[in-house]
Design an enzyme around this catalytic site. Structure first.
Site, short mmCIF file in Angstrom:
data_model
loop_
_atom_site.label_atom_id
_atom_site.label_comp_id
_atom_site.label_asym_id
_atom_site.label_seq_id
_atom_site.Cartn_x
_atom_site.Cartn_y
_atom_site.Cartn_z
N HIS A 156 14.88 88.46 68.10
CA HIS A 156 15.84 87.47 67.62
C HIS A 156 17.11 88.20 67.24
O HIS A 156 17.10 89.11 66.42
CB HIS A 156 15.26 86.74 66.40
CG HIS A 156 15.92 85.46 66.07
ND1 HIS A 156 17.22 85.39 65.64
CD2 HIS A 156 15.46 84.19 66.08
CE1 HIS A 156 17.53 84.13 65.40
NE2 HIS A 156 16.48 83.38 65.66
N HIS A 165 14.33 86.48 55.80
CA HIS A 165 15.45 87.38 55.61
C HIS A 165 15.83 87.46 54.13
O HIS A 165 15.87 86.45 53.44
CB HIS A 165 16.66 86.85 56.41
CG HIS A 165 17.82 87.78 56.46
ND1 HIS A 165 19.11 87.36 56.71
CD2 HIS A 165 17.89 89.12 56.29
CE1 HIS A 165 19.92 88.39 56.71
NE2 HIS A 165 19.21 89.47 56.44
N GLU A 195 24.92 83.05 51.55
CA GLU A 195 24.96 82.07 52.63
C GLU A 195 24.94 80.65 52.07
O GLU A 195 24.11 80.32 51.22
CB GLU A 195 23.78 82.26 53.58
CG GLU A 195 23.77 83.61 54.29
CD GLU A 195 22.60 83.75 55.25
OE1 GLU A 195 21.82 82.79 55.38
OE2 GLU A 195 22.47 84.82 55.87
N TYR A 209 18.22 70.56 61.88
CA TYR A 209 18.25 72.01 62.00
C TYR A 209 16.87 72.56 62.35
O TYR A 209 15.86 72.17 61.75
CB TYR A 209 18.74 72.61 60.68
CG TYR A 209 18.77 74.12 60.67
CD1 TYR A 209 19.47 74.83 61.63
CD2 TYR A 209 18.09 74.84 59.68
CE1 TYR A 209 19.50 76.21 61.62
CE2 TYR A 209 18.13 76.22 59.66
CZ TYR A 209 18.83 76.91 60.63
OH TYR A 209 18.85 78.27 60.62
N HIS A 259 15.22 83.74 52.35
CA HIS A 259 15.08 82.48 53.04
C HIS A 259 14.40 82.68 54.38
O HIS A 259 14.18 83.80 54.83
CB HIS A 259 16.45 81.81 53.22
CG HIS A 259 17.44 82.66 53.97
ND1 HIS A 259 18.20 83.61 53.36
CD2 HIS A 259 17.78 82.70 55.28
CE1 HIS A 259 18.97 84.21 54.24
NE2 HIS A 259 18.74 83.67 55.43
#
EC number: 1.13.11.5
Length: 450
Positions: free
Chosen positions: A298, A341, A347, A356, A374
């Site tokens: 990713h 992460h 953010e 989403y 998150h």
């Protein structure tokens, strides 16, 4: 929304960072010099500087405006004493710095009993730094249901990056008119006057304000010359002006985080011609050229950066504007949703439309979230861990975005008040993530580890 975009009858100049020329009357632009003894049509020459005169040429931003009357023709500014939800500086005394994940339900549109235009419908949600020091950022939410009638606004603190989510914005700037729909953005640099009308009625959206460096396109490096947001897709309005007529105009200025107001007897939108590279502009997010892995793993979300405002530290931004557009996912042997992460950056996420891919529920258009550690919720994790890895479309009918900053964001009192709905159970989205590791303590070997 696509059908509404097609009725945009305004004209635009194409390109990012270009030096443009535009005139609403033929011959209104002086030739060969910026400030002649007498300008055509008896206009006044006025320079608007977006940077210091002495910065490097590649960074210098300014425009020359040729207007019916100069901007100094107004009464003195007075401070607006009515209570507003706008904030400018962010200290530990008036904001809360919270390490928890936060998520807001869709920010409420004004009720029928309220009358709020774009300026007085602004509320500050979070931020860091101070506009007086020209270092930092703020995140605002606008919720409005009234046109700015005989009123103009300009921001002395920073640049506004406006993200409409519900309803179009018809923006009359000193440089001309822009119609900005959901799934488009508009950037109004510091010091430029504008007025906002609401052709679709009650409207809502997000704003990223930066106090220091102006927004610019990110460097592409090994990507090469093309990709992400291409310069040709940014649109700047062409010159348009209102003729002199008697009236009672209000000029609202955001200065050091406070609102001030001055009166004048003529329209501020009296610029007949202009030239320069310090301009407002808009961009259609559907034009973004997404880049991603075609093998495995990713890529970092920085590949989705549309615009950035640099800090004093190379490679680190005061603010990035990042989107997650419709695209193909084709990676093999890979967990495809955003990975778990813990971030050195702060953010804030918002959702313009759709659903989403990183959250199975609770994150709706018009919502927001502020994230520390998150990642996908338990439902999304289970689905992505077990689905067949064939090429699939991701995020069709969806546009999520992120405001990202190297600074730590403080949440305002309004952002934690009863006026907005902070979801108290957001933390539970990850509590169903279970251990998948089984280990035989006596034999010291794994029995099952997917």
């Amino acid at each position: 929304m696509a059908s509404k975009k097609r009725i945009d009858s305004y004209t635009y100049l194409s390109g990012f960072g270009n030096h443009f020329t535009s005139e609403a009357l033929p011959g209104a632009l002086p030739q060969g010099q910026n400030s002649p003894q007498k300008c055509p049509y008896g206009l006044y020459a006025e320079q608007l500087s977006g940077t210091a005169f002495t910065v490097e040429r590649k960074q210098n931003q300014f425009s020359w405006l040729y207007r019916i009357r100069p901007s100094v023709c107004h009464e003195p500014f007075t401070k607006i004493t009515e209570s507003t939800n706008l904030r400018g500086s962010f200290s530990r005394h008036d904001t809360q710095f919270i390490p928890n994940q936060l998520r807001w339900s869709p920010f409420p549109l004004p009720s029928d009993s309220e009358s709020l235009n774009f300026v007085f419908g602004l509320s500050t949600l979070a931020g860091a730094g101070d506009p007086i020091l020209k270092n930092g950022l703020a995140i605002h939410i606008y919720c409005a249901n009234k046109n700015m009638e005989d009123m103009a606004f300009y921001n002395s603190d920073g640049d506004f990056l406006i993200v409409p989510q519900h309803g179009r914005l018809d923006i009359f700037t000193e440089f001309g008119r822009m119609l900005v729909s959901p799934n488009e953005i508009a950037v109004i640099p510091r010091g430029i006057k504008y007025s906002v009308s609401l052709p679709d009625g009650p409207s809502r959206g997000y704003i990223l304000e930066v106090y220091g460096h102006h927004f610019e396109l990110p460097n592409l490096g090994p990507i090469g010359a093309n990709g992400l947001a291409n310069p040709r897709d940014f649109l700047t309005p062409t010159a348009a002006f209102e003729e002199e007529k008697e009236g009672n105009w209000s000029i609202v200025n955001k200065y050091a985080g406070k609102l001030f107001i001055a009166k004048q007897d003529h329209s501020p939108f009296n610029v007949v011609a202009w030239h320069g590279n310090y301009v407002p502009y808009k961009y259609d997010l559907a034009n973004f050229v997404a880049i991603n892995s075609v093998s495995r793993d990713h890529m970092d979300p920085s590949i989705f950066t549309v615009l950035t405002s640099k800090s004093a530290f190379p490679g680190t931004a005061i603010a990035d504007f990042v989107i997650f557009p419709p695209r193909w996912a084709v990676q093999e042997h890979t967990f495809r949703p955003p990975y778990f992460h813990r971030n050195a950056m702060s953010e804030f996420m918002g959702l313009i439309l759709g659903s989403y891919e990183g959250k199975a529920g609770g994150f709706l258009p018009g919502s927001g979230s502020h994230m520390t550690p998150h990642g996908p919720d338990a439902t999304t994790y289970e689905k992505a861990s077990n689905e067949e890895l064939k090429p699939v479309r991701v995020a069709d009918g969806t546009m999520a975005f992120m405001f990202e900053s190297s600074l730590m964001l403080g949440i305002t009192q309004w952002g934690l008040s009863e006026q907005v709905h902070v979801q108290p159970d957001y933390w539970k989205a990850w509590q169903n993530l279970k251990s998948n590791l089984f280990y035989d303590i006596e034999k010291h070997e794994k029995l099952y580890f997917p």
